[in-house]
Design an enzyme around this catalytic site. Structure first.
Site, PDB file in Angstrom:
ATOM      1  N   HIS A  19      19.284   5.065  -0.649  1.00 15.17           N
ATOM      2  CA  HIS A  19      18.974   3.678   0.026  1.00 15.17           C
ATOM      3  C   HIS A  19      19.596   2.955  -0.188  1.00 15.17           C
ATOM      4  CE1 HIS A  19      14.927   1.498   1.072  1.00 15.17           C
ATOM      5  NE2 HIS A  19      16.193   0.931   0.954  1.00 15.17           N
ATOM      6  N   HIS A  21      22.337  -0.697   1.639  1.00 15.94           N
ATOM      7  CA  HIS A  21      22.650  -1.103   2.618  1.00 15.94           C
ATOM      8  C   HIS A  21      23.464  -1.654   3.105  1.00 15.94           C
ATOM      9  CE1 HIS A  21      18.230  -1.044   4.578  1.00 15.94           C
ATOM     10  NE2 HIS A  21      17.959  -1.045   2.870  1.00 15.94           N
ATOM     11  N   HIS A 213      11.691   3.077   6.002  1.00 16.30           N
ATOM     12  CA  HIS A 213      10.898   2.543   5.163  1.00 16.30           C
ATOM     13  C   HIS A 213       9.434   2.439   6.087  1.00 16.30           C
ATOM     14  CE1 HIS A 213      15.210   0.733   4.658  1.00 16.30           C
ATOM     15  NE2 HIS A 213      14.775   0.091   3.690  1.00 16.30           N
ATOM     16  N   GLU A 216       7.155  -0.669   1.522  1.00 15.81           N
ATOM     17  CA  GLU A 216       7.619  -1.028   1.132  1.00 15.81           C
ATOM     18  C   GLU A 216       6.832  -2.759   0.574  1.00 15.81           C
ATOM     19  OE1 GLU A 216      10.697  -3.009   2.718  1.00 15.81           O
ATOM     20  OE2 GLU A 216      11.794  -3.697   0.610  1.00 15.81           O
ATOM     21  N   ASP A 294      19.807  -0.063  -2.776  1.00 11.88           N
ATOM     22  CA  ASP A 294      18.722  -1.190  -2.109  1.00 11.88           C
ATOM     23  C   ASP A 294      20.248  -2.184  -1.198  1.00 11.88           C
ATOM     24  OD1 ASP A 294      17.423  -2.122   0.568  1.00 11.88           O
ATOM     25  OD2 ASP A 294      15.584  -2.581  -1.098  1.00 11.88           O
TER      26      ASP A 294
END
Ligand SMILES: Nc1ncnc2[nH]cnc12
Ligand SMILES: [Zn+2]
EC number: 3.5.4.2
Length: 354
Positions: A19, A21, A213, A216, A294
């Site tokens: 995970h 980006h 996702h 969250e 992340d």
């Protein structure tokens, strides 16, 4: 370096990251470097004071009210990333830091629509990121895969266009396909997973892996929606799963891996502190998860900082860490041979620190 007596053990664990980006590795320093390289004028201090210097931009990243507040900064900063070389540089920023932190395998997200919307060609984005992946394997021994995410705040027809670009560019073809999975990110609440069913079913037919996702900021119906409609094999974040014990049992039974991002959850106010991320609940219930960074340029640390923050909050045993790392190896989209290599590295690390 954290204060834990397990710090060296944590640093040396062979990590898989699921995970991350790539756009979330755009540090304030890199924003200014790319702006200068590409002759892009950043907003003046009168227009937007956060762009005055690396320091003011870094200061802005110290507090986000929620996911949307962060996303507004994140998309705006991307204006400086233009050429294939820039995308490679951004990817390389990730891999060099991940290497330092003991990452051996990474399945990384990218958001083509945040670039194609600005007039950048799909090919420029993917070829640049892929060049970083190829270089990472050759020079750092890190294996990796690219996961193409759809921006859920944009209409599904835009996601369909993005699929078309990937198909016509041949990016899903062959054994060693350049893009191996689909993801779904951006603003969660109000943008339900079901909106993207068609693209995910198309992806499944093409043999692509699928993650999304969910849970969250959104409630647990976003998690069940991703499983039922998108046929997701993994859930990104998923920390609200504890609100639905029956769904949690389903996740255990179906061996779905959650990709948990503790520092991100604190920075985006999903929880007050790392100790509120349900790490121990998941471990005790048999929910499989990996620990990930992340958007490390925004959330105060790469993967090792996340491992250390979890250790500080939960004081886990080496056995518990071994379970986490084993689950992240088994939850990776890699063949048995690579899994065997990574499990071998884990055994070496456990023997060294016995
Ligand atoms: N934490 C996150 N949630 C949703 N979309 C994202 N895009 C980048 N980081 C994200
Ligand atoms: Zn994310």
């Amino acid at each position: 370096m954290c204060q834990s007596p397990l710090h060296d053990f944590l640093a040396e664990l062979p990590k898989c990251e699921h995970h991350l980006h790539l756009e979330g590795c755009l540090s304030p320093a890199l924003v200014f470097k790319l702006a200068a390289k590409n002759n892009i004028s950043l907003p003046t201090p009168e227009e937007n004071p956060i762009y005055e210097s690396v320091e003011t931009l870094s200061k802005r990243y110290e507090h986000f009210d929620n996911l949307q507040d962060f996303l507004d900064c994140y998309y705006r900063a991307l204006d400086v990333v233009i050429t294939q070389e820039d995308f490679e540089m951004l990817g390389w920023e990730y891999f060099t830091t991940a290497h330092r932190d003991g990452v051996k395998h990474a399945e990384v997200f990218f958001d083509p629509q945040s670039h194609t919307e600005r007039g950048i060609a799909f090919k420029t984005v993917v070829d640049g990121f892929n060049a970083a992946c190829v270089r990472a394997e050759k020079e750092l021994g890190i294996t990796s895969q690219l996961i193409m995410c759809f921006l859920r705040h944009l209409p599904a027809k835009d996601a369909a266009e993005t699929m078309k670009s990937a198909v016509s560019g041949g990016y899903f073809e062959g054994e060693q396909r350049i893009i191996s999975g689909l993801g779904l990110d951006s603003s969660e609440v109000g943008f339900r997973p079901e909106l993207f069913t068609e693209q995910y079913l198309q992806g499944e037919k093409l043999g692509l892996h699928r993650t999304a996702h969910a849970g969250e900021e959104g409630d647990t119906t976003y998690i069940s929606g991703a499983l039922d409609s998108l046929r997701a094999e993994r859930i990104d974040h998923g920390i609200r799963l504890t609100e639905d014990p029956a769904l949690m049992q389903r996740i255990v039974n179906e061996k779905i891996l959650l990709t948990v991002c503790p520092l991100s959850n604190v920075c985006l106010q999903a929880v007050k502190e790392v100790s509120q991320v349900p790490i121990k609940t998941f471990l005790d219930a048999g929910v499989k998860f990996s620990i990930n960074s992340d958007d490390p340029a925004y959330f105060g640390g790469y993967i090792l900082n996340n491992y250390c923050a979890v250790q500080k909050a939960f004081d886990l045993s080496k056995e518990e860490w071994s379970t986490i790392v084993k689950n992240s190896i088994h939850g990776s989209w890699i063949g048995e041979k690579r899994k065997g290599e990574l499990l071998g590295l884990l055994e070496e690390c456990l023997s060294k620190h016995a």
